[in-house]
Design a protein around this motif. Structure first.
Motif, PDB file in Angstrom:
ATOM      1  N   HIS A   1      -1.477  13.127 -15.519  1.00  0.00           N
ATOM      2  CA  HIS A   1      -1.437  11.694 -15.820  1.00  0.00           C
ATOM      3  C   HIS A   1      -1.501  10.855 -14.548  1.00  0.00           C
ATOM      4  N   ASP A   2      -2.234   9.745 -14.646  1.00  0.00           N
ATOM      5  CA  ASP A   2      -2.230   8.782 -13.551  1.00  0.00           C
ATOM      6  C   ASP A   2      -0.923   8.001 -13.586  1.00  0.00           C
ATOM      7  N   ILE A   3      -0.526   7.495 -12.421  1.00  0.00           N
ATOM      8  CA  ILE A   3       0.663   6.648 -12.334  1.00  0.00           C
ATOM      9  C   ILE A   3       0.268   5.348 -11.638  1.00  0.00           C
ATOM     10  N   TYR A   4       0.553   4.233 -12.297  1.00  0.00           N
ATOM     11  CA  TYR A   4       0.268   2.909 -11.750  1.00  0.00           C
ATOM     12  C   TYR A   4       1.591   2.347 -11.224  1.00  0.00           C
ATOM     13  N   VAL A   5       1.607   2.041  -9.945  1.00  0.00           N
ATOM     14  CA  VAL A   5       2.849   1.652  -9.274  1.00  0.00           C
ATOM     15  C   VAL A   5       2.783   0.189  -8.860  1.00  0.00           C
ATOM     16  N   TYR A   6       3.781  -0.576  -9.288  1.00  0.00           N
ATOM     17  CA  TYR A   6       3.850  -1.982  -8.878  1.00  0.00           C
ATOM     18  C   TYR A   6       4.893  -2.131  -7.778  1.00  0.00           C
ATOM     19  N   PRO A   7       4.713  -3.126  -6.896  1.00  0.00           N
ATOM     20  CA  PRO A   7       5.601  -3.258  -5.734  1.00  0.00           C
ATOM     21  C   PRO A   7       6.995  -3.753  -6.096  1.00  0.00           C
ATOM     22  N   ARG A   8       7.969  -3.291  -5.317  1.00  0.00           N
ATOM     23  CA  ARG A   8       9.345  -3.763  -5.430  1.00  0.00           C
ATOM     24  C   ARG A   8       9.849  -4.028  -4.024  1.00  0.00           C
ATOM     25  N   LEU A   9      10.760  -4.999  -3.893  1.00  0.00           N
ATOM     26  CA  LEU A   9      11.424  -5.195  -2.612  1.00  0.00           C
ATOM     27  C   LEU A   9      12.417  -4.050  -2.419  1.00  0.00           C
ATOM     28  N   ASN A  10      12.658  -3.683  -1.195  1.00  0.00           N
ATOM     29  CA  ASN A  10      13.666  -2.660  -0.870  1.00  0.00           C
ATOM     30  C   ASN A  10      13.487  -1.383  -1.682  1.00  0.00           C
ATOM     31  N   SER A  11      12.271  -0.860  -1.735  1.00  0.00           N
ATOM     32  CA  SER A  11      12.059   0.353  -2.529  1.00  0.00           C
ATOM     33  C   SER A  11      12.295   1.619  -1.713  1.00  0.00           C
ATOM     34  N   GLY A  12      12.634   1.465  -0.438  1.00  0.00           N
ATOM     35  CA  GLY A  12      12.958   2.636   0.372  1.00  0.00           C
ATOM     36  C   GLY A  12      11.732   3.263   1.004  1.00  0.00           C
ATOM     37  N   VAL A  13      11.953   4.415   1.617  1.00  0.00           N
ATOM     38  CA  VAL A  13      10.875   5.123   2.310  1.00  0.00           C
ATOM     39  C   VAL A  13      10.110   5.967   1.303  1.00  0.00           C
ATOM     40  N   MET A  14       8.787   5.870   1.341  1.00  0.00           N
ATOM     41  CA  MET A  14       7.935   6.583   0.396  1.00  0.00           C
ATOM     42  C   MET A  14       7.918   8.077   0.708  1.00  0.00           C
ATOM     43  N   ASP A  15       8.077   8.904  -0.318  1.00  0.00           N
ATOM     44  CA  ASP A  15       7.996  10.355  -0.188  1.00  0.00           C
ATOM     45  C   ASP A  15       6.566  10.704   0.252  1.00  0.00           C
ATOM     46  N   GLU A  16       6.453  11.515   1.301  1.00  0.00           N
ATOM     47  CA  GLU A  16       5.149  11.888   1.893  1.00  0.00           C
ATOM     48  C   GLU A  16       4.130  12.324   0.856  1.00  0.00           C
ATOM     49  N   GLN A  17       4.582  13.165  -0.098  1.00  0.00           N
ATOM     50  CA  GLN A  17       3.629  13.741  -1.056  1.00  0.00           C
ATOM     51  C   GLN A  17       2.993  12.694  -1.977  1.00  0.00           C
ATOM     52  N   PHE A  18       3.581  11.502  -2.032  1.00  0.00           N
ATOM     53  CA  PHE A  18       3.060  10.479  -2.943  1.00  0.00           C
ATOM     54  C   PHE A  18       2.199   9.418  -2.246  1.00  0.00           C
ATOM     55  N   ILE A  19       2.181   9.415  -0.933  1.00  0.00           N
ATOM     56  CA  ILE A  19       1.502   8.334  -0.200  1.00  0.00           C
ATOM     57  C   ILE A  19       0.013   8.252  -0.514  1.00  0.00           C
ATOM     58  N   ASN A  20      -0.698   9.373  -0.425  1.00  0.00           N
ATOM     59  CA  ASN A  20      -2.148   9.344  -0.683  1.00  0.00           C
ATOM     60  C   ASN A  20      -2.521  10.224  -1.870  1.00  0.00           C
ATOM     61  N   HIS A  21      -1.628  10.358  -2.808  1.00  0.00           N
ATOM     62  CA  HIS A  21      -1.889  11.214  -3.970  1.00  0.00           C
ATOM     63  C   HIS A  21      -2.988  10.596  -4.836  1.00  0.00           C
ATOM     64  N   PRO A  22      -4.001  11.398  -5.238  1.00  0.00           N
ATOM     65  CA  PRO A  22      -5.128  10.847  -6.011  1.00  0.00           C
ATOM     66  C   PRO A  22      -4.760  10.300  -7.391  1.00  0.00           C
ATOM     67  N   LYS A  23      -3.621  10.723  -7.938  1.00  0.00           N
ATOM     68  CA  LYS A  23      -3.219  10.251  -9.274  1.00  0.00           C
ATOM     69  C   LYS A  23      -2.344   9.001  -9.213  1.00  0.00           C
ATOM     70  N   ILE A  24      -1.944   8.588  -8.016  1.00  0.00           N
ATOM     71  CA  ILE A  24      -1.052   7.435  -7.885  1.00  0.00           C
ATOM     72  C   ILE A  24      -1.848   6.217  -7.428  1.00  0.00           C
ATOM     73  N   HIS A  25      -1.818   5.179  -8.235  1.00  0.00           N
ATOM     74  CA  HIS A  25      -2.599   3.961  -7.981  1.00  0.00           C
ATOM     75  C   HIS A  25      -1.653   2.797  -7.737  1.00  0.00           C
ATOM     76  N   ARG A  26      -1.786   2.167  -6.621  1.00  0.00           N
ATOM     77  CA  ARG A  26      -0.962   0.996  -6.308  1.00  0.00           C
ATOM     78  C   ARG A  26      -1.617  -0.241  -6.922  1.00  0.00           C
ATOM     79  N   VAL A  27      -0.811  -1.039  -7.594  1.00  0.00           N
ATOM     80  CA  VAL A  27      -1.307  -2.248  -8.248  1.00  0.00           C
ATOM     81  C   VAL A  27      -0.684  -3.443  -7.535  1.00  0.00           C
ATOM     82  N   GLY A  28      -1.514  -4.369  -7.117  1.00  0.00           N
ATOM     83  CA  GLY A  28      -1.023  -5.541  -6.388  1.00  0.00           C
ATOM     84  C   GLY A  28      -0.422  -6.587  -7.292  1.00  0.00           C
TER      85      GLY A  28
END
Length: 193
Positions: A125-152
């Motif tokens: 499954h794809d995951i669409y991620v919306y921004p949050r303030l203070n969301s912490g440090v991103m886990d390395e494995q998720f930074i450029n994962h092809p199934k994870i899409h950042r939504v502005g």
């Protein structure tokens, strides 16, 4: 059809939820957003969680003028406590021609590695991620994962907890809720004590 699943207790649903859901519906490749109302977990103290069907009714009221956003009670019928991986498997079986994706805030993405069978979710499954303030440090494995899409989507820092507490203390939070949701809460005197 590609469906984005936006899970939450929606206790209550507020304008922040709608802003994010509508933004993703309009500015991504998803055809619809299903607002999945999470039922009460029997292992947690109920506290201020309204009945499942009251929360579902609020989601119905809030989304009725948004053709791409639908309420869903799919988890009401599943064994509790429930896990997202099980809900996804159930939906895939029930709607074999649909493709399901998850919608979550960056803060939830940071704890995804703790979810049951998260690798299975990411594989299928794809995951669409919306921004949050203070969301912490991103886990390395998720930074450029092809199934994870950042939504502005706009950054919305509004919580249902804040709304419940404000109502309890007699504050006017009408502007933070869809008008018909405010009317429903007010009529039923929800969150007043």
């Amino acid at each position: 059809m590609k469906i984005g699943l936006y899970f939450g207790t929606f206790n209550p649903i507020h304008v922040g939820h709608l802003i994010i859901a509508n933004h993703i519906a309009e500015y991504s490749d998803l055809d619809q957003i299903w607002m999945v109302v999470t039922p009460h977990n029997p292992h947690k103290q109920k506290n201020t969680l309204l009945d499942d069907y009251h929360r579902l009714e609020m989601v119905h009221l809030a989304t009725k003028n948004y053709p791409k956003i639908k309420p869903s009670d799919i988890e009401f019928k599943l064994p509790q406590p429930n896990y997202t991986v099980n809900t996804l498997a159930h939906l895939q079986e029930k709607y074999p021609n649909y493709e399901f994706a998850l919608i979550m805030g960056e803060d939830n993405l940071n704890s995804l590695h703790k979810w049951k069978n998260y690798e299975v979710i990411l594989e299928n499954h794809d995951i669409y991620v919306y921004p949050r303030l203070n969301s912490g440090v991103m886990d390395e494995q998720f930074i450029n994962h092809p199934k994870i899409h950042r939504v502005g989507a706009p950054v919305i820092e509004l919580s249902s907890t804040f709304i419940r507490e404000s109502i309890k203390h007699g504050k006017n939070v009408r502007a933070l809720l869809p008008e018909n949701v405010w009317a429903f809460l007010d009529h039923n005197l929800f969150y007043r004590k």
